[in-house]
Write a protein that holds these residues in place. Structure first.
Motif, PDB file in Angstrom:
ATOM      1  N   VAL A  99      26.928 -80.459 -31.487  1.00 56.11           N
ATOM      2  CA  VAL A  99      28.297 -80.037 -31.757  1.00 56.11           C
ATOM      3  C   VAL A  99      28.311 -78.749 -32.578  1.00 56.11           C
ATOM      4  N   LYS A 100      29.147 -77.832 -32.144  1.00 63.60           N
ATOM      5  CA  LYS A 100      29.277 -76.536 -32.811  1.00 63.60           C
ATOM      6  C   LYS A 100      30.687 -76.375 -33.366  1.00 63.60           C
ATOM      7  N   SER A 101      30.858 -75.399 -34.235  1.00 63.87           N
ATOM      8  CA  SER A 101      32.167 -75.131 -34.824  1.00 63.87           C
ATOM      9  C   SER A 101      33.188 -74.860 -33.723  1.00 63.87           C
ATOM     10  N   GLY A 102      34.347 -75.474 -33.820  1.00 64.67           N
ATOM     11  CA  GLY A 102      35.399 -75.292 -32.826  1.00 64.67           C
ATOM     12  C   GLY A 102      35.379 -76.301 -31.702  1.00 64.67           C
ATOM     13  N   ASP A 103      34.335 -77.138 -31.633  1.00 63.96           N
ATOM     14  CA  ASP A 103      34.251 -78.143 -30.576  1.00 63.96           C
ATOM     15  C   ASP A 103      35.212 -79.301 -30.835  1.00 63.96           C
ATOM     16  N   ASP A 125      37.812 -89.783 -32.862  1.00 60.63           N
ATOM     17  CA  ASP A 125      37.716 -88.518 -32.134  1.00 60.63           C
ATOM     18  C   ASP A 125      37.091 -87.410 -32.973  1.00 60.63           C
ATOM     19  N   LEU A 126      36.772 -87.704 -34.224  1.00 58.40           N
ATOM     20  CA  LEU A 126      36.238 -86.685 -35.128  1.00 58.40           C
ATOM     21  C   LEU A 126      34.812 -86.312 -34.759  1.00 58.40           C
ATOM     22  N   LEU A 127      34.546 -85.013 -34.654  1.00 56.23           N
ATOM     23  CA  LEU A 127      33.193 -84.503 -34.442  1.00 56.23           C
ATOM     24  C   LEU A 127      32.787 -83.659 -35.633  1.00 56.23           C
ATOM     25  N   TRP A 166      37.548 -83.277 -26.120  1.00 54.25           N
ATOM     26  CA  TRP A 166      38.068 -82.853 -24.824  1.00 54.25           C
ATOM     27  C   TRP A 166      37.276 -81.672 -24.280  1.00 54.25           C
ATOM     28  N   LYS A 167      36.957 -80.718 -25.145  1.00 48.83           N
ATOM     29  CA  LYS A 167      36.214 -79.531 -24.727  1.00 48.83           C
ATOM     30  C   LYS A 167      34.826 -79.904 -24.221  1.00 48.83           C
ATOM     31  N   VAL A 168      34.124 -80.764 -24.961  1.00 49.65           N
ATOM     32  CA  VAL A 168      32.773 -81.176 -24.558  1.00 49.65           C
ATOM     33  C   VAL A 168      32.831 -81.987 -23.269  1.00 49.65           C
ATOM     34  N   ALA A 169      33.785 -82.917 -23.183  1.00 46.90           N
ATOM     35  CA  ALA A 169      33.915 -83.741 -21.982  1.00 46.90           C
ATOM     36  C   ALA A 169      34.203 -82.876 -20.765  1.00 46.90           C
ATOM     37  N   ASN A 170      35.075 -81.901 -20.905  1.00 43.91           N
ATOM     38  CA  ASN A 170      35.430 -81.024 -19.797  1.00 43.91           C
ATOM     39  C   ASN A 170      34.233 -80.181 -19.354  1.00 43.91           C
TER      40      ASN A 170
END
Length: 334
Positions: free
Chosen positions: A34-38, A63-65, A41-45
């Motif tokens: 996980v990177k800043s801004g992730d 949902d917290l990363l 939904w973004k990772v899943a997409n």
């Protein structure tokens, strides 16, 4: 220390696998850091999955990363010489049936150059509760990132439910029963303990690791209790070990998860880092260790817990097993 373990663990497995050129540079395993801004939904997409599946694959309670957290993700893989579905399922924490279904295969036959989507297995979850084997927990905890400092692990036994209430498949029902008692009976915010071990050797994550346990020691002295629990992580071991003999599977799980926690949090097994409920006055919250005369104490985690509930029993019968298991785990990462 924990970052080194995770990085090393990742690199070793990565060297054992062949990946398609598209993923070789940035995804040596089916994990994503996980990177800043992730966000989920973004990772899943990005990896062609859903938020719900991503949470089940990784045992996420919210949902917290956190930046640096590692997520297992589906990947596209180009079949290399010598590959078969079983090898791929083992390499990427999947199953043959999952790969067959994801790719609409009519048989187990695959060919060199074929591109396959490989989805990781999903963990068994019910709400925030996550049911895992020892190996699944090992993978889970090394991929997680926690913000709360932990300096000690508390060992408890449940007394009730005991072995008689466990039927081999009612892990979640027993967890909900304990939480109901903690919330409605004890007026705590949720289930008290982070981890619960069962007679079949499985472990359930309950209270999130980043939230201190609640009500575990010093029941009548709330101020002392909160101070004790601030840097603690609580394990409830299902069973009444004043009367019941612990199963070999549960024994191995208790040793293994305690060793993994020691590694994760950079701790060494001592009376300060692995503590028994029996060593604390439940009224005052004072740590009395073996000087129990004149104090209100419980036998928990039981007179049969790894030879007994004294500090001598812990030092002679439990800590050496945890230390040995830590060495085995660390050696497996080299």
């Amino acid at each position: 220390m924990k970052k080194q373990f995770v990085i090393l663990f990742t690199l070793i497995l990565g060297m054992q696998m062949h990946l398609s050129p598209a993923h070789a540079a940035n995804n040596p395993r089916n994990t994503y850091e996980v990177k800043s801004g992730d966000n989920l939904w973004k990772v899943a997409n990005t990896y062609g999955t859903s938020v719900g599946d991503l949470k089940l694959i990784n045992g996420l309670q919210s949902d917290l990363l956190l930046v640096g957290q590692k997520l297992r993700v589906p990947i596209m893989y180009e079949v290399a010489p010598g590959d078969n579905l079983w090898k791929l399922s083992q390499a990427f924490n999947s199953t043959v049936s999952l790969i067959v279904t994801a790719n609409g295969l009519s048989s187990d036959v695959i060919y060199v150059g074929q591109k396959l989507k490989i989805p990781p297995k999903k963990l068994s979850m019910d709400g925030k509760f996550i049911l895992m084997t020892r190996e699944e927990f090992k993978d889970w905890i090394f991929n997680q990132k926690f913000t709360r400092r932990v300096g000690k692990v508390q060992q408890h036994h449940t007394y009730q439910p005991s072995y008689q209430q466990f039927n081999g498949s009612n892990h979640f029902a027993l967890m909900k029963g304990m939480e109901d008692y903690h919330v409605n009976g004890m007026k705590w915010s949720m289930i008290s303990q982070q981890l619960t071990t069962f007679p079949d050797g499985r472990v359930v994550v309950g209270r999130p690791f980043n939230i201190a346990p609640e009500g575990s020691f010093g029941l009548l002295n709330k101020e002392a209790m909160h101070a004790i629990e601030a840097d603690a992580l609580a394990i409830e071991n299902v069973g009444n070990f004043d009367a019941e003999k612990m199963t070999a599977e549960q024994r191995e799980t208790i040793v293994t998860i305690t060793a993994l926690l020691m590694i994760k949090y950079g701790l060494t097994p001592t009376v300060d880092s692995i503590t028994y409920h029996h060593w604390w006055d439940v009224n005052s919250g004072e740590r009395v260790l073996d000087n129990t005369a004149g104090h209100a104490i419980k036998t928990c985690p039981g007179t049969g817990f790894f030879g007994g509930n004294s500090t001598a029993s812990a030092k002679n019968n439990f800590y050496p097993l945890v230390t040995q298991k830590m060495q085995e785990i660390l050696a497996s990462l080299h």
